[in-house]
Design a protein around this motif. Structure first.
Motif, PDB file in Angstrom:
ATOM      1  N   ARG A  34       1.094  -1.099  -0.051  1.00  0.00           N
ATOM      2  CA  ARG A  34       0.077  -0.077  -0.128  1.00  0.00           C
ATOM      3  C   ARG A  34       0.966   1.293   0.206  1.00  0.00           C
ATOM      4  N   GLU A  36       1.233   5.497   0.605  1.00  0.00           N
ATOM      5  CA  GLU A  36       0.694   6.474   1.603  1.00  0.00           C
ATOM      6  C   GLU A  36      -0.159   5.599   2.385  1.00  0.00           C
ATOM      7  N   THR A  38      -1.945   4.041   6.021  1.00  0.00           N
ATOM      8  CA  THR A  38      -3.255   4.668   6.780  1.00  0.00           C
ATOM      9  C   THR A  38      -2.558   5.719   7.856  1.00  0.00           C
ATOM     10  N   ASP A  40       0.261   9.087   8.690  1.00  0.00           N
ATOM     11  CA  ASP A  40       1.135   9.798   8.129  1.00  0.00           C
ATOM     12  C   ASP A  40       2.785   9.397   8.416  1.00  0.00           C
ATOM     13  N   THR A 192      -1.500   6.506  -5.374  1.00  0.00           N
ATOM     14  CA  THR A 192      -1.250   7.436  -4.199  1.00  0.00           C
ATOM     15  C   THR A 192      -2.206   8.463  -4.118  1.00  0.00           C
ATOM     16  N   SER A 193      -2.598   9.033  -5.157  1.00  0.00           N
ATOM     17  CA  SER A 193      -3.718  10.127  -5.005  1.00  0.00           C
ATOM     18  C   SER A 193      -5.053   9.617  -4.678  1.00  0.00           C
ATOM     19  N   ASN A 194      -5.199   8.281  -4.440  1.00  0.00           N
ATOM     20  CA  ASN A 194      -6.549   7.946  -4.271  1.00  0.00           C
ATOM     21  C   ASN A 194      -6.796   8.129  -2.506  1.00  0.00           C
ATOM     22  N   PRO A 195      -8.036   9.026  -2.366  1.00  0.00           N
ATOM     23  CA  PRO A 195      -8.338   8.994  -0.946  1.00  0.00           C
ATOM     24  C   PRO A 195      -8.535   7.784  -0.073  1.00  0.00           C
ATOM     25  N   GLU A 196      -9.096   6.731  -0.651  1.00  0.00           N
ATOM     26  CA  GLU A 196      -9.420   5.650   0.075  1.00  0.00           C
ATOM     27  C   GLU A 196      -8.305   4.431   0.273  1.00  0.00           C
ATOM     28  N   PRO A 197      -7.990   4.283   1.382  1.00  0.00           N
ATOM     29  CA  PRO A 197      -6.862   3.204   1.800  1.00  0.00           C
ATOM     30  C   PRO A 197      -6.985   2.098   0.990  1.00  0.00           C
ATOM     31  N   HIS A 199      -8.072   1.312  -1.944  1.00  0.00           N
ATOM     32  CA  HIS A 199      -7.756   1.683  -3.104  1.00  0.00           C
ATOM     33  C   HIS A 199      -6.348   2.262  -3.542  1.00  0.00           C
ATOM     34  N   ARG A 200      -5.490   2.162  -2.479  1.00  0.00           N
ATOM     35  CA  ARG A 200      -4.126   2.298  -2.609  1.00  0.00           C
ATOM     36  C   ARG A 200      -3.123   1.124  -2.318  1.00  0.00           C
TER      37      ARG A 200
END
Length: 537
Positions: A34, A36, A38, A40, A192-197, A199-200
């Protein structure tokens, strides 16, 4: 970070992500990654087949004027340590930057904690011994990788090339690997740009589809099988036109627990002596004294005796990827790509010798990374034996753990008889056999012209190669000029004056920085900068 640093940081992180994604296919225990994470505190997460987090990585760039200190590193480490996954997963802080003195103390404390000694870490954290942070940080590391983005992607291409199911030629294989890595690099930006974990996440099947390789990589060549093929191929790789050099043991015993290194002729001995001991070995000598040739001859002679010597060059090293470097060494002899897993198997074989050429010539951050990677196996005596080769014996020594006393050898300059032998071999290879007496008449004027430099095999060979077209060069400067002109003529190059000027600029700038090495990407950039003045001037 500023705008430029932000862009550089993103690209560096993505390039490291590409390498990690390729690594998923080489590790049968991993199911995907994954980007990015879950939290930072994590940029890349490596996931097991069951979807659980196995290894987390935070990737950070650092401007060359700044270093990582204790405060910044502990902030990241503590943030990771309180996450639920920290109880069972490992963590890595990966940076292209330098560590300051306090940052180095943190790195060493983590290393000691991994070995069971938590005293240094306790002092840094100021926490009780029963604090869960110790469990988490006992599996944490700090890794420095100053490689540029091009070098990281080039390594990924090499690993992908070993996985490709078929290719008509080496050129086709390389082109396919380059396109595959480009696809993966671009895809990582989308993930990386997908806001849903969820989908990353990129599983094995997705990675394999992007790269055009099988999702389940079982290495085509296990080391147990490839070993015999390697020995056979290495034994056949006779170094043509080469005269076997000698080495001198420059290490003398002194009445103490330590060994002292002294320059001098030492005890002259045969090349095979490098493999006679049990511990690591250093081989040093100035440019052109035959170090690389000596390694190739040693590899061939050792193979004839059933001993494995894998020769690699430090220029191709990337921190944390020694196994990939060993796979390169296998591929160079067997003339086919090998997966990183095979390199790892070879490195775990204590009957193998790994010879790293040019180890003192790489940039100082790379030498530090090499030191860190070799620290555990060399200190414990596990796995392949090590031979480090380079110009600077002090720099070579710093790569090894301070607790280890290596055998140390120096190249011995060519004598008159070896020069005569070299002339005989060179003329025979050119189809014009030269008897010893005639060879001596060739050698004498070259010795008079070169003086002490005649003991240098490279300079002597350069001068010898010029005799077909002209008389002997009138000194070293004349030798260099004539040799470059000969190379240019053979390759149909023009604008030689500009070439000499550009090369001079690049070499001067490197020397001003205290460096003698640049990878192919940096060479391209520096040459472009050097020639820009010709275009705009």
């Amino acid at each position: 970070m500023s705008g430029v640093d932000t862009v550089r940081g993103i690209a560096y992180q993505q390039a490291q992500g590409v390498l990690q994604a390729v690594g998923v296919l080489e590790d049968p225990d991993l199911g995907g990654l994954r980007v990015e994470g879950t939290d930072d505190a994590v940029d890349i997460e490596l996931l097991g087949r069951d979807g659980t987090l196995r290894h987390a990585i935070q990737v950070k760039v650092r401007a060359t004027d700044y270093t990582w200190g204790e405060s910044a590193l502990l902030t990241v480490l503590k943030r990771w340590a309180v996450l639920p996954a920290a109880a069972h997963a490992s963590f890595e802080f990966l940076t292209d930057g330098r560590l300051g003195p306090s940052g180095q103390r943190v790195q060493q404390a983590l290393r000691s904690a991994a070995e069971g000694d938590t005293d240094d870490l306790a002092r840094l954290l100021g926490a009780g011994i029963d604090d869960p942070v110790y469990t988490a940080l006992g599996k944490a590391t700090i890794r420095q990788d100053p490689s540029n983005i091009g070098a990281l992607l080039k390594r990924a291409e090499s690993q992908v090339a070993a996985m490709l199911p078929s290719a008509h030629t080496d050129e086709d294989r390389q082109e396919q690997a380059t396109k595959a890595v480009d696809r993966l690099f671009r895809a990582l930006f989308d993930f990386t740009s997908n806001p849903e974990p969820r989908h990353r996440e990129m599983d094995r099947q997705v990675i394999a589809a992007l790269l055009g390789v099988p999702a389940e990589q079982s290495p085509a060549h296990r080391w147990a099988t490839a070993r015999a093929s390697y020995l056979e191929a290495a034994a056949r790789r006779v170094v043509q036109e080469a005269v076997v050099p000698s080495v001198a043991d420059i290490q003398v015993q002194v009445p103490s627990l330590f060994r002292q290194h002294e320059w001098g002729e030492g005890q002259r001995t045969h090349l095979g002596e490098l493999l006679s001991g049990a511990g690591p070995v250093l081989l040093t000598g100035r440019t052109g004294t035959g170090k690389s040739t000596a390694l190739r001859i040693l590899r061939q002679q050792a193979a004839e005796s059933g001993e494995v010597v894998i020769m690699v060059h430090a220029e191709s090293y990337l921190p944390g990827r020694m196994a990939a470097l060993a796979a390169d060494g296998l591929a160079a002899v067997l003339e086919e790509a090998f997966p990183t897993a095979t390199g790892a198997q070879a490195l775990s074989d204590n009957t193998v010798t790994l010879a790293i050429d040019g180890a003192s010539e790489i940039a100082e951050p790379m030498r530090r990374a090499l030191h860190q990677e070799l620290l555990a196996p060399v200190s414990s005596g596990r796995g392949a034996r090590l031979v480090l080769v380079g110009r600077d014996v002090a720099a070579l020594r710093e790569i090894l753990p301070s607790s280890v006393s290596p055998a140390t050898y120096q190249m011995v300059g060519f004598g008159h008889e070896q020069r005569v032998e070299l002339v005989e071999k060179a003329t025979a290879a050119a189809g014009r056999p030269c008897p010893p007496q005639l060879a001596r008449t060739v050698v004498v004027p070259l010795e008079q012209t070169l003086g002490d430099a005649a003991a240098n095999p490279l300079l002597f060979s350069m001068a010898l190669s010029l005799l077909d077209n002209q008389s002997a060069p009138k000194g070293r400067a004349d030798l260099y000029r004539a040799f470059i002109e000969q190379l240019a003529a053979r390759n149909g190059a023009s604008g030689l004056s500009a070439v000499r000027t550009a090369l001079g600029i690049v070499f001067a700038r490197l020397l001003n920085e205290g460096r003698r090495y640049a990878d192919v990407y940096e060479w391209h950039r520096r040459l472009s900068q050097a020639t820009s003045g010709f275009v705009h001037g």
